[in-house]
Design an enzyme around this catalytic site. Sequence first.
Site, PDB file in Angstrom:
ATOM      1  N   GLY A 219       5.581  10.446 -11.661  1.00  0.00           N
ATOM      2  CA  GLY A 219       4.452  10.121 -12.528  1.00  0.00           C
ATOM      3  C   GLY A 219       3.565   9.095 -11.855  1.00  0.00           C
ATOM      4  CG  ASP A 220      -0.765   7.045 -12.256  1.00  0.00           C
ATOM      5  OD1 ASP A 220      -0.463   5.968 -11.683  1.00  0.00           O
ATOM      6  OD2 ASP A 220      -1.926   7.363 -12.518  1.00  0.00           O
ATOM      7  CG  PHE A 221       3.110   2.807 -10.106  1.00  0.00           C
ATOM      8  CD1 PHE A 221       1.782   2.525  -9.897  1.00  0.00           C
ATOM      9  CD2 PHE A 221       3.973   2.820  -9.003  1.00  0.00           C
ATOM     10  CE1 PHE A 221       1.290   2.265  -8.629  1.00  0.00           C
ATOM     11  CE2 PHE A 221       3.489   2.568  -7.723  1.00  0.00           C
ATOM     12  CZ  PHE A 221       2.145   2.296  -7.534  1.00  0.00           C
ATOM     13  CG  HIS A 239       2.495  -4.833   0.159  1.00  0.00           C
ATOM     14  ND1 HIS A 239       2.934  -5.066   1.455  1.00  0.00           N
ATOM     15  CD2 HIS A 239       2.635  -3.500  -0.041  1.00  0.00           C
ATOM     16  CE1 HIS A 239       3.318  -3.923   1.992  1.00  0.00           C
ATOM     17  NE2 HIS A 239       3.145  -2.965   1.113  1.00  0.00           N
TER      18      HIS A 239
HETATM   19  C1  LIG Z   1       4.257   1.198   0.604  1.00  0.00           C
HETATM   20  S1  LIG Z   1       5.167   2.465  -0.203  1.00  0.00           S
HETATM   21  C2  LIG Z   1       6.749   1.721  -0.468  1.00  0.00           C
HETATM   22  C3  LIG Z   1       7.839   2.732  -0.627  1.00  0.00           C
HETATM   23  C4  LIG Z   1       9.244   2.153  -0.831  1.00  0.00           C
HETATM   24  N1  LIG Z   1       9.307   1.253  -1.966  1.00  0.00           N
HETATM   25  C5  LIG Z   1       9.698   1.451   0.440  1.00  0.00           C
HETATM   26  O1  LIG Z   1       9.748   0.238   0.491  1.00  0.00           O
HETATM   27  O2  LIG Z   1      10.004   2.170   1.404  1.00  0.00           O
HETATM   28  C6  LIG Z   1       4.443   2.492  -1.818  1.00  0.00           C
HETATM   29  C7  LIG Z   1       4.951   3.621  -2.699  1.00  0.00           C
HETATM   30  O3  LIG Z   1       4.204   3.641  -3.923  1.00  0.00           O
HETATM   31  C8  LIG Z   1       4.008   4.989  -4.283  1.00  0.00           C
HETATM   32  N2  LIG Z   1       2.847   5.100  -5.191  1.00  0.00           N
HETATM   33  C9  LIG Z   1       1.549   4.904  -4.872  1.00  0.00           C
HETATM   34  N3  LIG Z   1       0.772   5.099  -5.956  1.00  0.00           N
HETATM   35  C10 LIG Z   1       1.600   5.427  -6.978  1.00  0.00           C
HETATM   36  C11 LIG Z   1       1.390   5.708  -8.356  1.00  0.00           C
HETATM   37  N4  LIG Z   1       0.149   5.694  -8.883  1.00  0.00           N
HETATM   38  N5  LIG Z   1       2.454   5.977  -9.132  1.00  0.00           N
HETATM   39  C12 LIG Z   1       3.712   5.983  -8.611  1.00  0.00           C
HETATM   40  N6  LIG Z   1       3.978   5.703  -7.297  1.00  0.00           N
HETATM   41  C13 LIG Z   1       2.929   5.428  -6.495  1.00  0.00           C
HETATM   42  C14 LIG Z   1       3.766   5.676  -2.956  1.00  0.00           C
HETATM   43  O4  LIG Z   1       3.913   7.082  -3.038  1.00  0.00           O
HETATM   44  C15 LIG Z   1       4.785   5.004  -2.076  1.00  0.00           C
HETATM   45  O5  LIG Z   1       6.021   5.680  -2.061  1.00  0.00           O
END
Ligand SMILES: C[S@@+](CC[C@H](N)C(=O)[O-])C[C@H]1O[C@@H](n2cnc3c(N)ncnc32)[C@H](O)[C@@H]1O
Length: 328
Positions: A219-221, A239
Site C-alpha cells: 500500500g501507500d504509507f 530520510h
Molecule cells: C530507501 S528504501 C529503504 C528500504 C529498507 N527499509 C532498507 O533499509 O533496505 C525506502 C523504501 O520505502 C518504500 N516506499 C517509498 N514510497 C512508499 C510509499 N508511498 N508507501 C510505502 N512504501 C514506500 C520504497 O519502495 C523503499 O522500499
Amino acid sequence: MFTLIMGRWVSHLIYVAAKLEVADHLKRGSRTVEELATATEVQAPALYRVLRALASLGVFAETKDKRFKLTPLAVTLQKAVPGSMHAAALMFGEKYWDDAWAQLLHGVKTGEIPFLKAHGVPAFEYLEKHPDSLKIFGETMTNVSSTENPAIAAAYKFSGIRTLVDVGGGNGSLLASILKANPKLKGVLFDLPSVSTRANQDRYVTAKGIAERCTLQSGDFFEAVPKGGDAYIMKRTLHDWDDERCAKILSNCCTAMREKGRVLVVDAVISPGNHPDRGKLLDMQMLVIGGRERTKQEFATLFRDAGLKLIRVVPTKCPLSIVEGVRA
Ligand SMILES: C[S@@+](CC[C@H](N)C(=O)[O-])C[C@H]1O[C@@H](n2cnc3c(N)ncnc32)[C@H](O)[C@@H]1O
C-alpha cells in the site's frame, strides 16, 4: 582541493569497472588488459588507462606487463560478495542520477526538489516506472542493508514486542534478520505493491523459519499502514521525505499501532561538529530527492508534530541509530 573536484571522475571510473564486471572477471586470478578487454568486449588501450587510474586509488592493482589483479577494495565490486558495492556503483553512475544532481544548484537557489526538476516525478514514482532502475535500487539497498541489519537486530531488545511492522521494508532483509534473532516475534512487511511482489519472490521473508511468522502487505504509507502492530520500524525510509511527509507517515503509524505501541526510526542521526560524517554526504543525496538526514532535535520536533514523543536514541554498531518514540 583539485583532488576533491576530481571526485566525480572517480565515481565514473568505478561505474565503468562495475558495468564491465571487471572484478568478477578477475575472480580466478590476474589477467592482462588484453584478456580483460576481450572478455568485456571493449578497447584495450582505453580500458588500460581506466584500470591504471583506479589502481592508483587502490581499486585493482597493476602487476607487470599490463596485468591487473584484485585488491580488497576491488573485491567489493564483485556481484556476489556479502555487502557488494556493485549495484551501488551502477546505480549512482546512471544518467538519471547525474541529471538529478545537475539540478542541485537550482534546488539550492529555489528550494525546489532537484530530482523533480530533472525528471518531472518524485524519485520513487520514477523508479516504479523504470523496472531496471528499480531492480538496481533494490539490490543497492539490500547490499548496504546486509552490513547493517545484524547490528540493528543486536542493538535493540525486540523481545517485549509481539508484532513488528516494517514500514517501507523493501525486500524484508532487516525484518528477516530481526525475526531470526527473535523466534517468538511476528512480522509484517509493508511496502509499495511492486516492491512487495518482488519481496515475495526474494529469499528473505520467504525463508524457512521466517515465512511462517511473516505476512506481506502492500500500500501507500501516506494513506495508511497495517493496523495492530506493537512496534513500527522504518529504516532509511523517513530520510527520503520532507518533514511534512514524514509527519504523515509517523502519524499513520501512531493511528495504527496498539495502545502501548512504539515507533523505531532507523536512520543516521547527524551530530554537531566538523568531523568526517558520511551521513552529511548522504544528506546531499536526500536533498536531491527532497528528503533529509536529521539531528536528534529535528527528530524530536518531527515526532511531536505526529503526536509522538521521542524517548531515546539507541546507537548501533553501524552508522545508523534507532530513534524510539511512543504516543505523546
Ligand atoms: C530507501 S528504501 C529503504 C528500504 C529498507 N527499509 C532498507 O533499509 O533496505 C525506502 C523504501 O520505502 C518504500 N516506499 C517509498 N514510497 C512508499 C510509499 N508511498 N508507501 C510505502 N512504501 C514506500 C520504497 O519502495 C523503499 O522500499
